[in-house]
Design a protein around this motif. Structure first.
Motif, mmCIF file in Angstrom:
data_model
loop_
_atom_site.group_PDB
_atom_site.id
_atom_site.type_symbol
_atom_site.label_atom_id
_atom_site.label_comp_id
_atom_site.label_asym_id
_atom_site.label_seq_id
_atom_site.Cartn_x
_atom_site.Cartn_y
_atom_site.Cartn_z
ATOM 1 N N GLY A 94 -33.060 3.051 65.265
ATOM 2 C CA GLY A 94 -34.350 2.459 64.933
ATOM 3 C C GLY A 94 -34.986 1.778 66.130
ATOM 4 N N TRP A 95 -34.181 1.085 66.923
ATOM 5 C CA TRP A 95 -34.680 0.441 68.148
ATOM 6 C C TRP A 95 -35.282 1.487 69.079
ATOM 7 C CZ3 TRP A 95 -34.107 -4.666 70.422
ATOM 8 C CH2 TRP A 95 -34.415 -4.710 71.786
ATOM 9 N N ASP A 96 -34.547 2.582 69.304
ATOM 10 C CA ASP A 96 -35.011 3.620 70.227
ATOM 11 C C ASP A 96 -36.316 4.245 69.741
ATOM 12 O OD1 ASP A 96 -32.793 3.124 71.775
ATOM 13 O OD2 ASP A 96 -31.647 4.847 71.032
ATOM 14 N N PHE A 101 -42.143 4.819 70.242
ATOM 15 C CA PHE A 101 -43.481 4.730 69.651
ATOM 16 C C PHE A 101 -44.384 3.864 70.520
ATOM 17 C CE2 PHE A 101 -46.634 2.489 67.129
ATOM 18 C CZ PHE A 101 -47.255 3.523 66.443
ATOM 19 N N GLY A 102 -43.881 2.716 70.962
ATOM 20 C CA GLY A 102 -44.685 1.813 71.768
ATOM 21 C C GLY A 102 -45.115 2.423 73.078
ATOM 22 N N LEU A 103 -44.207 3.144 73.738
ATOM 23 C CA LEU A 103 -44.534 3.756 75.028
ATOM 24 C C LEU A 103 -45.455 4.959 74.858
ATOM 25 C CD1 LEU A 103 -41.092 3.589 76.897
ATOM 26 C CD2 LEU A 103 -43.006 1.978 76.958
ATOM 27 N N THR A 104 -45.375 5.614 73.707
ATOM 28 C CA THR A 104 -46.226 6.773 73.445
ATOM 29 C C THR A 104 -47.628 6.355 72.998
ATOM 30 O OG1 THR A 104 -44.274 8.029 72.766
ATOM 31 C CG2 THR A 104 -46.394 8.943 72.158
ATOM 32 N N HIS A 105 -47.727 5.179 72.368
ATOM 33 C CA HIS A 105 -49.013 4.686 71.863
ATOM 34 C C HIS A 105 -49.292 3.290 72.431
ATOM 35 C CE1 HIS A 105 -47.451 7.539 68.828
ATOM 36 N NE2 HIS A 105 -48.713 7.887 68.659
ATOM 37 N N PRO A 106 -49.455 3.174 73.736
ATOM 38 C CA PRO A 106 -49.625 1.841 74.336
ATOM 39 C C PRO A 106 -50.844 1.090 73.831
ATOM 40 C CG PRO A 106 -50.172 3.575 75.917
ATOM 41 C CD PRO A 106 -49.530 4.254 74.751
ATOM 42 N N ALA A 158 -37.054 -9.234 70.573
ATOM 43 C CA ALA A 158 -36.553 -8.513 71.742
ATOM 44 C C ALA A 158 -37.156 -7.116 71.829
ATOM 45 C CB ALA A 158 -35.031 -8.430 71.685
ATOM 46 N N GLY A 159 -37.342 -6.474 70.674
ATOM 47 C CA GLY A 159 -37.910 -5.128 70.683
ATOM 48 C C GLY A 159 -39.342 -5.115 71.169
ATOM 49 N N VAL A 160 -40.151 -6.031 70.650
ATOM 50 C CA VAL A 160 -41.554 -6.109 71.083
ATOM 51 C C VAL A 160 -41.625 -6.491 72.561
ATOM 52 C CG1 VAL A 160 -43.713 -7.392 70.814
ATOM 53 C CG2 VAL A 160 -42.439 -6.648 68.791
ATOM 54 N N GLY A 161 -40.808 -7.463 72.964
ATOM 55 C CA GLY A 161 -40.810 -7.884 74.363
ATOM 56 C C GLY A 161 -40.406 -6.769 75.304
ATOM 57 N N THR A 162 -39.450 -5.959 74.881
ATOM 58 C CA THR A 162 -39.004 -4.843 75.712
ATOM 59 C C THR A 162 -40.133 -3.845 75.932
ATOM 60 O OG1 THR A 162 -36.688 -5.038 75.033
ATOM 61 C CG2 THR A 162 -37.415 -2.884 75.846
ATOM 62 N N VAL A 163 -40.829 -3.498 74.854
ATOM 63 C CA VAL A 163 -41.926 -2.533 74.977
ATOM 64 C C VAL A 163 -43.035 -3.082 75.867
ATOM 65 C CG1 VAL A 163 -43.710 -1.253 73.744
ATOM 66 C CG2 VAL A 163 -41.422 -1.449 72.761
ATOM 67 N N LEU A 164 -43.413 -4.330 75.651
ATOM 68 C CA LEU A 164 -44.482 -4.918 76.463
ATOM 69 C C LEU A 164 -44.093 -4.987 77.934
ATOM 70 C CD1 LEU A 164 -45.705 -7.828 74.138
ATOM 71 C CD2 LEU A 164 -46.810 -5.625 74.570
ATOM 72 N N THR A 165 -42.820 -5.289 78.206
ATOM 73 C CA THR A 165 -42.358 -5.329 79.597
ATOM 74 C C THR A 165 -42.433 -3.950 80.229
ATOM 75 O OG1 THR A 165 -40.872 -7.193 79.168
ATOM 76 C CG2 THR A 165 -40.396 -5.846 81.108
ATOM 77 N N LEU A 166 -41.985 -2.933 79.521
ATOM 78 C CA LEU A 166 -42.020 -1.572 80.056
ATOM 79 C C LEU A 166 -43.454 -1.083 80.236
ATOM 80 C CD1 LEU A 166 -39.077 0.080 78.052
ATOM 81 C CD2 LEU A 166 -39.113 -0.568 80.475
ATOM 82 N N LEU A 167 -44.337 -1.443 79.314
ATOM 83 C CA LEU A 167 -45.737 -1.037 79.453
ATOM 84 C C LEU A 167 -46.404 -1.720 80.641
ATOM 85 C CD1 LEU A 167 -46.960 -1.003 75.728
ATOM 86 C CD2 LEU A 167 -46.555 0.964 77.230
ATOM 87 N N GLY A 168 -45.868 -2.880 81.031
ATOM 88 C CA GLY A 168 -46.411 -3.584 82.190
ATOM 89 C C GLY A 168 -45.955 -3.004 83.516
ATOM 90 N N GLN A 169 -45.003 -2.083 83.486
ATOM 91 C CA GLN A 169 -44.516 -1.442 84.698
ATOM 92 C C GLN A 169 -45.267 -0.138 84.934
ATOM 93 O OE1 GLN A 169 -40.324 -0.920 83.906
ATOM 94 N NE2 GLN A 169 -39.841 -3.087 84.220
ATOM 95 N N PRO A 170 -45.418 0.295 86.184
ATOM 96 C CA PRO A 170 -46.073 1.580 86.450
ATOM 97 C C PRO A 170 -45.366 2.695 85.687
ATOM 98 C CG PRO A 170 -45.755 0.365 88.489
ATOM 99 C CD PRO A 170 -45.003 -0.393 87.428
ATOM 100 N N GLU A 171 -46.141 3.563 85.072
ATOM 101 C CA GLU A 171 -45.558 4.577 84.193
ATOM 102 C C GLU A 171 -44.484 5.413 84.875
ATOM 103 O OE1 GLU A 171 -47.020 8.146 81.146
ATOM 104 O OE2 GLU A 171 -48.481 6.944 82.268
ATOM 105 N N LEU A 178 -33.677 -0.628 80.902
ATOM 106 C CA LEU A 178 -33.893 -1.976 80.394
ATOM 107 C C LEU A 178 -33.815 -2.003 78.872
ATOM 108 C CD1 LEU A 178 -34.876 -4.954 80.852
ATOM 109 C CD2 LEU A 178 -37.195 -4.065 80.628
ATOM 110 N N SER A 179 -34.354 -0.960 78.231
ATOM 111 C CA SER A 179 -34.346 -0.906 76.774
ATOM 112 C C SER A 179 -32.922 -0.849 76.240
ATOM 113 C CB SER A 179 -35.138 0.313 76.289
ATOM 114 O OG SER A 179 -35.048 0.436 74.879
ATOM 115 N N GLU A 180 -32.099 -0.016 76.826
ATOM 116 C CA GLU A 180 -30.709 0.097 76.372
ATOM 117 C C GLU A 180 -29.958 -1.210 76.581
ATOM 118 O OE1 GLU A 180 -26.637 2.699 77.268
ATOM 119 O OE2 GLU A 180 -28.546 3.275 78.184
ATOM 120 N N THR A 181 -30.199 -1.849 77.725
ATOM 121 C CA THR A 181 -29.523 -3.115 78.008
ATOM 122 C C THR A 181 -29.940 -4.188 77.008
ATOM 123 O OG1 THR A 181 -29.433 -2.573 80.366
ATOM 124 C CG2 THR A 181 -29.140 -4.883 79.760
#
Length: 242
Positions: A94-96, A101-106, A158-171, A178-181
Motif C-alpha cells: 500500500g505504501w508503494d 500515485f503521488g509521483l505520477t500525479h504531482p 511519513a508517506g505524505v512527507g516522502t512523496v513531497l520530498t521526492l517531488l521536490g527533487q529533480p525528476e 528514500l521511499s523504501e528507507t
C-alpha cells in the motif's frame, strides 16, 4: 460563442461536468494546479466560466473535484486489490502504491496535500479507511506495538512527507531509495517481527486486544471507552499519569 453556449445548455449537466473535470485534469497534469485557471479550463472544456462557478463554486471547488475524481478511482482499485496474506507486507504494498500515485500525479497530490487542515474530501477519507483497515489487520495478528491511531498517523505523515520530498527533487535525480528507507523505518516503529505470544511483552498484546474489542459485547459503553484508553496507553508505552 452563441452556438457553443446553446449546445452546452442543452447537454446533460453530467456531460458538461465530466468535460470540465477532464479538461482541468489535463491542465493540472501539464502545468500543475496553477495552470487550471477558470479561463483556461473553460476554454479547454468549451464552456463559459459561469458554468464552472455554477457547478463547482470556485476554483478551489473545481480543483477538489478533480482530485476527488482521480483519487476516487485510485482508492477504489486499491480497496478492491486482493490483500497479501502477510498484513505487514500488505502495508508495504500500500505504501508503494501511495508513493507511485503521488509521483505520477504531482499536481493532484499537491492539491490533496494543501487543503484546509481537518477537512478531507470523501476520496481522501476513503483512502484513510483503507489504511486503517491495513493497520487493523496488523493489530489483529498481534504484530502492532503501538496503538492503531498512532500507527495510522505515523504512516500517513511519513508517506505524505516522502512523496513531497521526492517531488521536490529533480525528476531525473530523485532518490527513490528514500521511499523504501522511510517505509521500513515506519514498519520497524509500529510493528514487531513476529506475532505476540505469551511472555512477549504487554505492548503487542494490548494492541491485539484493542483491535479485537469489536468482537465482545460484555462491556458497557463507558467500560469500553476506558479499556480502549488504557490499552492505547499500554500499546504506546506511555508513562503512568499521576
Amino acid at each position: 460563442m452563441g452556438e457553443t453556449d446553446e449546445t452546452v445548455s442543452e447537454a446533460p449537466s453530467g456531460d458538461v461536468r465530466g468535460r470540465i473535470l477532464a479538461a482541468a485534469a489535463e491542465l493540472i497534469a501539464a502545468g500543475g494546479p496553477d495552470a487550471a485557471t477558470t479561463r483556461a479550463v473553460a476554454g479547454a472544456a468549451d464552456v463559459q466560466a459561469p458554468t464552472i462557478y455554477r457547478l463547482f463554486g470556485d476554483k478551489r471547488g473545481l480543483l477538489d473535484a478533480v482530485a476527488a475524481e482521480v483519487l476516487g478511482r485510485y482508492v477504489a482499485g486499491k480497496a478492491a486489490r486482493e490483500p497479501h496474506a502477510d498484513p505487514v507486507q500488505d502495508l508495504r504494498d500500500g505504501w508503494d502504491m501511495h508513493v507511485e500515485f503521488g509521483l505520477t500525479h504531482p499536481g493532484l497530490f499537491a492539491i490533496m496535500s494543501g487543503g484546509t487542515p481537518g477537512a478531507a474530501s470523501p476520496a481522501v477519507a476513503a483512502g484513510m479507511e483503507v489504511l486503517r483497515a491495513r493497520i487493523r489487520k496488523i493489530a489483529e495478528a498481534g504484530r502492532l506495538q503501538v496503538s492503531e491511531a498512532r500507527a495510522v498517523g505515523l504512516t500517513q505523515a511519513a508517506g505524505v512527507g516522502t512523496v513531497l520530498t521526492l517531488l521536490g527533487q529533480p525528476e531525473g535525480a530523485r532518490d527513490l531509495a528514500l521511499s523504501e528507507t522511510a517505509r521500513e523505518a515506519v514498519i520497524a516503529a509500529i510493528t514487531r517481527v513476529a506475532p505476540a505470544v505469551a511472555g512477549d511483552g504487554a505492548r503487542g498484546a494490548a494492541a491485539a486486544l484493542r483491535a479485537s474489542l469489536g468482537d465482545t459485547s460484555v462491556l458497557s459503553g463507558g467500560e469500553r471507552l476506558l479499556l480502549e484508553e488504557l490499552l492505547d496507553r499500554i500499546a504506546n508505552g506511555e508513562a503512568r499519569r499521576e
